[in-house]
Structure formats: C-alpha cells, structure tokens
Design a protein around this motif. Sequence first.
Motif, PDB file in Angstrom:
ATOM      1  N   MET A  46       3.396   7.149  -2.743  1.00 18.88           N
ATOM      2  CA  MET A  46       3.046   5.681  -2.484  1.00 18.88           C
ATOM      3  C   MET A  46       4.423   4.617  -1.675  1.00 18.88           C
ATOM      4  SD  MET A  46       2.070   3.309  -6.279  1.00 18.88           S
ATOM      5  CE  MET A  46       0.606   3.532  -5.107  1.00 18.88           C
ATOM      6  N   LEU A  47       5.447   5.428  -2.064  1.00 14.37           N
ATOM      7  CA  LEU A  47       6.188   4.642  -1.555  1.00 14.37           C
ATOM      8  C   LEU A  47       6.570   4.298  -0.306  1.00 14.37           C
ATOM      9  CD1 LEU A  47       9.664   5.106  -3.938  1.00 14.37           C
ATOM     10  CD2 LEU A  47       8.873   3.499  -4.334  1.00 14.37           C
ATOM     11  N   ASP A  48       6.507   6.490   0.487  1.00 15.11           N
ATOM     12  CA  ASP A  48       5.944   6.570   1.804  1.00 15.11           C
ATOM     13  C   ASP A  48       4.768   5.371   2.374  1.00 15.11           C
ATOM     14  OD1 ASP A  48       4.152   7.613   0.007  1.00 15.11           O
ATOM     15  OD2 ASP A  48       3.681   9.094   1.732  1.00 15.11           O
ATOM     16  N   ASP A  49       3.853   5.607   1.454  1.00 18.44           N
ATOM     17  CA  ASP A  49       2.687   4.374   2.201  1.00 18.44           C
ATOM     18  C   ASP A  49       3.788   2.620   2.170  1.00 18.44           C
ATOM     19  OD1 ASP A  49       0.862   6.398   1.988  1.00 18.44           O
ATOM     20  OD2 ASP A  49       0.269   5.833  -0.246  1.00 18.44           O
ATOM     21  N   LEU A  50       4.892   2.499   1.421  1.00 18.04           N
ATOM     22  CA  LEU A  50       5.538   0.991   1.553  1.00 18.04           C
ATOM     23  C   LEU A  50       5.666   1.580   2.902  1.00 18.04           C
ATOM     24  CD1 LEU A  50       5.872  -1.676   0.496  1.00 18.04           C
ATOM     25  CD2 LEU A  50       7.427  -0.698  -1.280  1.00 18.04           C
ATOM     26  N   ASP A  51       7.280   2.309   2.538  1.00 20.17           N
ATOM     27  CA  ASP A  51       7.327   2.655   4.261  1.00 20.17           C
ATOM     28  C   ASP A  51       6.977   2.097   5.280  1.00 20.17           C
ATOM     29  OD1 ASP A  51       9.640   2.595   2.525  1.00 20.17           O
ATOM     30  OD2 ASP A  51       9.685   4.632   3.233  1.00 20.17           O
ATOM     31  N   SER A  52       5.436   3.447   5.493  1.00 15.65           N
ATOM     32  CA  SER A  52       4.598   2.838   6.102  1.00 15.65           C
ATOM     33  C   SER A  52       4.078   1.666   6.766  1.00 15.65           C
ATOM     34  CB  SER A  52       3.190   3.764   6.321  1.00 15.65           C
ATOM     35  OG  SER A  52       4.221   5.212   6.169  1.00 15.65           O
ATOM     36  N   SER A  53       3.908   0.827   5.693  1.00 14.80           N
ATOM     37  CA  SER A  53       3.271  -0.071   5.630  1.00 14.80           C
ATOM     38  C   SER A  53       4.303  -1.875   6.250  1.00 14.80           C
ATOM     39  CB  SER A  53       3.413  -0.790   4.559  1.00 14.80           C
ATOM     40  OG  SER A  53       2.260  -0.343   4.244  1.00 14.80           O
ATOM     41  N   GLU A  61      -2.771  -7.909   4.368  1.00 11.11           N
ATOM     42  CA  GLU A  61      -3.867  -6.960   4.670  1.00 11.11           C
ATOM     43  C   GLU A  61      -3.552  -5.682   5.254  1.00 11.11           C
ATOM     44  OE1 GLU A  61      -8.406  -6.128   2.069  1.00 11.11           O
ATOM     45  OE2 GLU A  61      -6.743  -8.091   2.585  1.00 11.11           O
ATOM     46  N   ALA A  62      -4.083  -6.111   6.415  1.00  7.80           N
ATOM     47  CA  ALA A  62      -4.369  -5.831   7.569  1.00  7.80           C
ATOM     48  C   ALA A  62      -3.046  -4.504   7.998  1.00  7.80           C
ATOM     49  CB  ALA A  62      -4.151  -6.105   8.579  1.00  7.80           C
ATOM     50  N   ILE A  63      -1.782  -4.331   7.818  1.00  7.42           N
ATOM     51  CA  ILE A  63      -0.717  -3.499   8.164  1.00  7.42           C
ATOM     52  C   ILE A  63      -0.723  -2.596   6.915  1.00  7.42           C
ATOM     53  CG2 ILE A  63       0.745  -5.195   8.977  1.00  7.42           C
ATOM     54  CD1 ILE A  63       2.138  -4.442   6.494  1.00  7.42           C
ATOM     55  N   LEU A  64      -1.178  -2.897   5.908  1.00 10.25           N
ATOM     56  CA  LEU A  64      -1.060  -1.340   4.516  1.00 10.25           C
ATOM     57  C   LEU A  64      -1.926  -0.376   5.190  1.00 10.25           C
ATOM     58  CD1 LEU A  64      -2.588  -4.117   0.983  1.00 10.25           C
ATOM     59  CD2 LEU A  64       0.268  -3.437   2.025  1.00 10.25           C
ATOM     60  N   GLN A  65      -0.764   0.655   4.080  1.00 11.69           N
ATOM     61  CA  GLN A  65      -1.707   1.786   4.530  1.00 11.69           C
ATOM     62  C   GLN A  65      -1.448   2.774   3.438  1.00 11.69           C
ATOM     63  OE1 GLN A  65      -0.858   3.148   7.830  1.00 11.69           O
ATOM     64  NE2 GLN A  65      -1.299   1.008   8.137  1.00 11.69           N
ATOM     65  N   GLY A  66      -2.103   3.758   3.750  1.00 12.39           N
ATOM     66  CA  GLY A  66      -2.273   4.493   2.731  1.00 12.39           C
ATOM     67  C   GLY A  66      -3.263   3.940   0.997  1.00 12.39           C
TER      68      GLY A  66
END
Length: 191
Positions: free
Chosen positions: A1-8, A118-123
């Motif tokens: 989940m933290l990696d998804d925040l980084d990617s976002s 919302e458009a930039i959220l990942q994973g």
Amino acid sequence: MLDDLDSSLEQLLTRELPDLQSSTETHVAISFEMPIDIKQKPAINLFLYDVRENMELRSNEWSLQRRANGTAVKKRPPARVDCSYLITAWANADDPQQEHHILGEVMKLLLRYRTLPEAILQGSLKGQERLPIAVGLRPSYLQSLGEFWQAIGGRPKPALNYMVTIDVPVDEESEEFPLVLDNRIQIRQGI
C-alpha cells in the motif's frame, strides 16, 4: 500500500510538472531513497520518514454492505494512516537556485490539492471510498531537522514536510449473512 502511495505521488509530480520532465538535459528524477547522496541529479526526493495511525480520524462504526443476492457483509471501517514525507530537491553541482526553483514548483503543486486526484491513484489506492487526504505542508514529526541530517550523515538542505492520510483496510472479507427483507406481524385472537 505504501508503494502505491509512492507511485501515486510520482504520477502526480510527472503529470503536473511537465516542464521539469521536458528534456533529457533538464529531466528531474524522482527518488524515494534516503536523502543523503542522490545519484541521479537533478532530482526530487520524497523520503517517507513516518507512518502512524491518525487517532483523530478513527471510527468505530461498522458498515453494512448490502449485496444483490439478499445478503449483507458487516465490515469495520479502514484505519486512517498519516504518511509523512521529507521532500528535498537536488541539483547538479550543488546549485542552490536550481534546488530552490524545483522545491518551489513542488510546493505550489502540493498546496494545490487537498486530496490526491483520483486520476493519479495507483494500485490499492484506486477505487477507495475516500480519496487520500493531502494534509499539505505542516510541521515535521522530526524532533530536530538538524539532528536528522546529522544522524544520516548529510548536509542540511531546505525541505518540505508533506503528509498524506490514506485508508488502510483492517478486515478481510467478513462472513455473509441473510437480510430480513420483510416483516409480518401476526395477531392471534382468543388468548
């Protein structure tokens, strides 16, 4: 989940700051490593230094999710977790003006959004009921920024403290149970 925040966050920076990504000469790298000696410069470094539950946003109210098949699932609400980043800019040849320019552009961008788009959220952040809250620039949880730089063996640099609050699911899928769909009252006579 933290990696998804980084990617976002990386997606937000590359989408909203195209001038910093425009050519190979001025391409600004985005890094999430410890901010001591960033190898690829110029760079924006987002160092995740603190993760903690936001107790003020904690909810103990269970939700009931109705299903089309006449059943429901009872779930606990997700935990709200604050993720704090120390953001620094790194320039070629230690050019403080270039670092300040990059940091200023990042600051303007981050202050523009109260929630992550919302458009930039990942994973796992995609499709959440609540968008991640971008708390913005705020005092650091670090006791002393000078001590932080000394502890990691680096020179002090201008930095932004940025916090994002995300939902973290705490329950696996709960058991389904049938819903009561109608009620009938029977009255008997002669008792």
